[in-house]
Scaffold this motif. Structure first.
Motif, PDB file in Angstrom:
ATOM      1  N   GLY A   1      65.768 -25.791  40.699  1.00 18.87           N
ATOM      2  CA  GLY A   1      65.825 -27.079  41.364  1.00 18.87           C
ATOM      3  C   GLY A   1      66.537 -28.179  40.604  1.00 18.87           C
ATOM      4  O   GLY A   1      66.591 -29.312  41.093  1.00 18.87           O
ATOM      5  N   ALA A   2      67.092 -27.878  39.432  1.00 21.79           N
ATOM      6  CA  ALA A   2      67.805 -28.899  38.670  1.00 21.79           C
ATOM      7  C   ALA A   2      68.974 -29.422  39.499  1.00 21.79           C
ATOM      8  O   ALA A   2      69.720 -28.655  40.093  1.00 21.79           O
ATOM      9  CB  ALA A   2      68.308 -28.329  37.346  1.00 21.79           C
ATOM     10  N   SER A   3      69.127 -30.739  39.561  1.00 21.21           N
ATOM     11  CA  SER A   3      70.217 -31.354  40.301  1.00 21.21           C
ATOM     12  C   SER A   3      71.406 -31.511  39.363  1.00 21.21           C
ATOM     13  O   SER A   3      71.319 -32.214  38.359  1.00 21.21           O
ATOM     14  CB  SER A   3      69.772 -32.714  40.838  1.00 21.21           C
ATOM     15  N   LEU A   4      72.517 -30.825  39.685  1.00 18.14           N
ATOM     16  CA  LEU A   4      73.659 -30.750  38.779  1.00 18.14           C
ATOM     17  C   LEU A   4      74.959 -31.122  39.477  1.00 18.14           C
ATOM     18  O   LEU A   4      75.093 -30.979  40.689  1.00 18.14           O
ATOM     19  CB  LEU A   4      73.801 -29.323  38.233  1.00 18.14           C
ATOM     20  N   ARG A   5      75.921 -31.569  38.657  1.00 18.05           N
ATOM     21  CA  ARG A   5      77.305 -31.775  39.119  1.00 18.05           C
ATOM     22  C   ARG A   5      78.186 -30.883  38.263  1.00 18.05           C
ATOM     23  O   ARG A   5      78.212 -31.011  37.038  1.00 18.05           O
ATOM     24  CB  ARG A   5      77.727 -33.229  38.968  1.00 18.05           C
ATOM     25  N   VAL A   6      78.896 -29.962  38.900  1.00 20.38           N
ATOM     26  CA  VAL A   6      79.745 -29.002  38.197  1.00 20.38           C
ATOM     27  C   VAL A   6      81.167 -29.062  38.733  1.00 20.38           C
ATOM     28  O   VAL A   6      81.392 -29.427  39.889  1.00 20.38           O
ATOM     29  CB  VAL A   6      79.198 -27.558  38.313  1.00 20.38           C
ATOM     30  N   THR A   7      82.109 -28.689  37.878  1.00 22.12           N
ATOM     31  CA  THR A   7      83.524 -28.693  38.253  1.00 22.12           C
ATOM     32  C   THR A   7      84.151 -27.394  37.778  1.00 22.12           C
ATOM     33  O   THR A   7      83.872 -26.941  36.670  1.00 22.12           O
ATOM     34  CB  THR A   7      84.245 -29.889  37.594  1.00 22.12           C
ATOM     35  N   GLY A   8      85.005 -26.807  38.614  1.00 20.99           N
ATOM     36  CA  GLY A   8      85.695 -25.591  38.219  1.00 20.99           C
ATOM     37  C   GLY A   8      86.749 -25.180  39.227  1.00 20.99           C
ATOM     38  O   GLY A   8      86.846 -25.743  40.324  1.00 20.99           O
TER      39      GLY A   8
ATOM     40  N   PHE B   1      88.660 -24.649  51.675  1.00 20.92           N
ATOM     41  CA  PHE B   1      88.671 -23.972  50.380  1.00 20.92           C
ATOM     42  C   PHE B   1      89.986 -23.233  50.181  1.00 20.92           C
ATOM     43  O   PHE B   1      90.427 -22.484  51.053  1.00 20.92           O
ATOM     44  CB  PHE B   1      87.498 -22.995  50.288  1.00 20.92           C
ATOM     45  N   ARG B   2      90.592 -23.460  49.015  1.00 19.75           N
ATOM     46  CA  ARG B   2      91.821 -22.777  48.617  1.00 19.75           C
ATOM     47  C   ARG B   2      91.612 -22.185  47.230  1.00 19.75           C
ATOM     48  O   ARG B   2      91.343 -22.923  46.266  1.00 19.75           O
ATOM     49  CB  ARG B   2      92.994 -23.757  48.576  1.00 19.75           C
ATOM     50  N   VAL B   3      91.726 -20.883  47.140  1.00 20.03           N
ATOM     51  CA  VAL B   3      91.618 -20.215  45.836  1.00 20.03           C
ATOM     52  C   VAL B   3      92.668 -20.804  44.906  1.00 20.03           C
ATOM     53  O   VAL B   3      93.816 -21.005  45.291  1.00 20.03           O
ATOM     54  CB  VAL B   3      91.797 -18.688  46.000  1.00 20.03           C
ATOM     55  N   GLY B   4      92.242 -21.117  43.690  1.00 19.45           N
ATOM     56  CA  GLY B   4      93.131 -21.705  42.690  1.00 19.45           C
ATOM     57  C   GLY B   4      93.027 -23.217  42.602  1.00 19.45           C
ATOM     58  O   GLY B   4      93.477 -23.817  41.629  1.00 19.45           O
ATOM     59  N   SER B   5      92.425 -23.846  43.618  1.00 20.66           N
ATOM     60  CA  SER B   5      92.223 -25.294  43.577  1.00 20.66           C
ATOM     61  C   SER B   5      90.968 -25.612  42.768  1.00 20.66           C
ATOM     62  O   SER B   5      90.094 -24.765  42.575  1.00 20.66           O
ATOM     63  CB  SER B   5      92.068 -25.860  44.988  1.00 20.66           C
ATOM     64  N   ILE B   6      90.862 -26.861  42.329  1.00 20.56           N
ATOM     65  CA  ILE B   6      89.717 -27.288  41.521  1.00 20.56           C
ATOM     66  C   ILE B   6      88.773 -28.088  42.410  1.00 20.56           C
ATOM     67  O   ILE B   6      89.194 -28.968  43.163  1.00 20.56           O
ATOM     68  CB  ILE B   6      90.177 -28.106  40.308  1.00 20.56           C
ATOM     69  N   TYR B   7      87.488 -27.755  42.303  1.00 17.08           N
ATOM     70  CA  TYR B   7      86.460 -28.391  43.116  1.00 17.08           C
ATOM     71  C   TYR B   7      85.324 -28.902  42.238  1.00 17.08           C
ATOM     72  O   TYR B   7      85.063 -28.368  41.166  1.00 17.08           O
ATOM     73  CB  TYR B   7      85.886 -27.401  44.145  1.00 17.08           C
ATOM     74  N   GLN B   8      84.655 -29.932  42.766  1.00 15.81           N
ATOM     75  CA  GLN B   8      83.465 -30.473  42.120  1.00 15.81           C
ATOM     76  C   GLN B   8      82.337 -30.426  43.142  1.00 15.81           C
ATOM     77  O   GLN B   8      82.540 -30.772  44.315  1.00 15.81           O
ATOM     78  CB  GLN B   8      83.721 -31.904  41.670  1.00 15.81           C
ATOM     79  N   PHE B   9      81.168 -29.984  42.696  1.00 16.90           N
ATOM     80  CA  PHE B   9      80.014 -29.852  43.585  1.00 16.90           C
ATOM     81  C   PHE B   9      78.799 -30.523  42.963  1.00 16.90           C
ATOM     82  O   PHE B   9      78.616 -30.488  41.749  1.00 16.90           O
ATOM     83  CB  PHE B   9      79.678 -28.372  43.824  1.00 16.90           C
ATOM     84  N   ILE B  10      77.974 -31.106  43.820  1.00 18.64           N
ATOM     85  CA  ILE B  10      76.676 -31.631  43.417  1.00 18.64           C
ATOM     86  C   ILE B  10      75.637 -30.911  44.256  1.00 18.64           C
ATOM     87  O   ILE B  10      75.789 -30.791  45.482  1.00 18.64           O
ATOM     88  CB  ILE B  10      76.562 -33.152  43.649  1.00 18.64           C
ATOM     89  N   GLY B  11      74.608 -30.417  43.594  1.00 21.39           N
ATOM     90  CA  GLY B  11      73.568 -29.714  44.328  1.00 21.39           C
ATOM     91  C   GLY B  11      72.443 -29.276  43.422  1.00 21.39           C
ATOM     92  O   GLY B  11      72.366 -29.673  42.262  1.00 21.39           O
TER      93      GLY B  11
END
Length: 125
Positions: free
Chosen positions: A27-34, A67-77
């Motif tokens: 349940g940890a609320s995180l922001r990740v980028t990749g 969604f495009r493979v190879g693009s960079i995305y950031q998600f919060i969840g």
């Protein structure tokens, strides 16, 4: 009374998110980028990578995100732990951040954390 407020996403690099991390909890609320490595339309599961580390993202609640493979995305969840070393981020926010320099991004994360440590140190002395 329990708080129903949505928590902010704690800024974390994928390299920091292993089973020994204090952020690796249910349940940890995180922001990740990749960088998007793969995306399955049928399951709405995306896999992002940063260096040699990957994380699965459940995107079923996201709308209007192409969604495009190879693009960079950031998600919060919220992190959903499935086993001792395997987890999925249940995304509530997602955005394409193509053009971001990931090395500079990691440097800014480091500087922000250092500032917060220094700031807290001066406030307690």
């Amino acid at each position: 009374m329990a708080s129903s407020a949505i928590k902010h996403g704690e800024l974390v690099a994928l390299q920091e998110l292993d089973s020994s991390s204090p952020l690796f909890k249910q349940g940890a609320s995180l922001r990740v980028t990749g960088k998007l490595q793969e995306y399955c339309v049928g399951t709405a599961i995306a896999t992002i990578v940063d260096g040699s580390v990957s994380l699965k993202i459940d995107t079923q609640h996201l709308r209007d995100l192409n969604f495009r493979v190879g693009s960079i995305y950031q998600f919060i969840g919220e992190l959903l732990i499935q086993s001792d070393t395997d987890a999925v981020l249940q995304a509530r926010v997602g955005r394409n951040v193509d053009g971001i320099d990931l090395n500079l991004y990691h440097q800014s994360m480091h500087l922000q954390r250092q500032f917060e440590v220094d700031y807290m140190r001066t406030r307690t002395t």
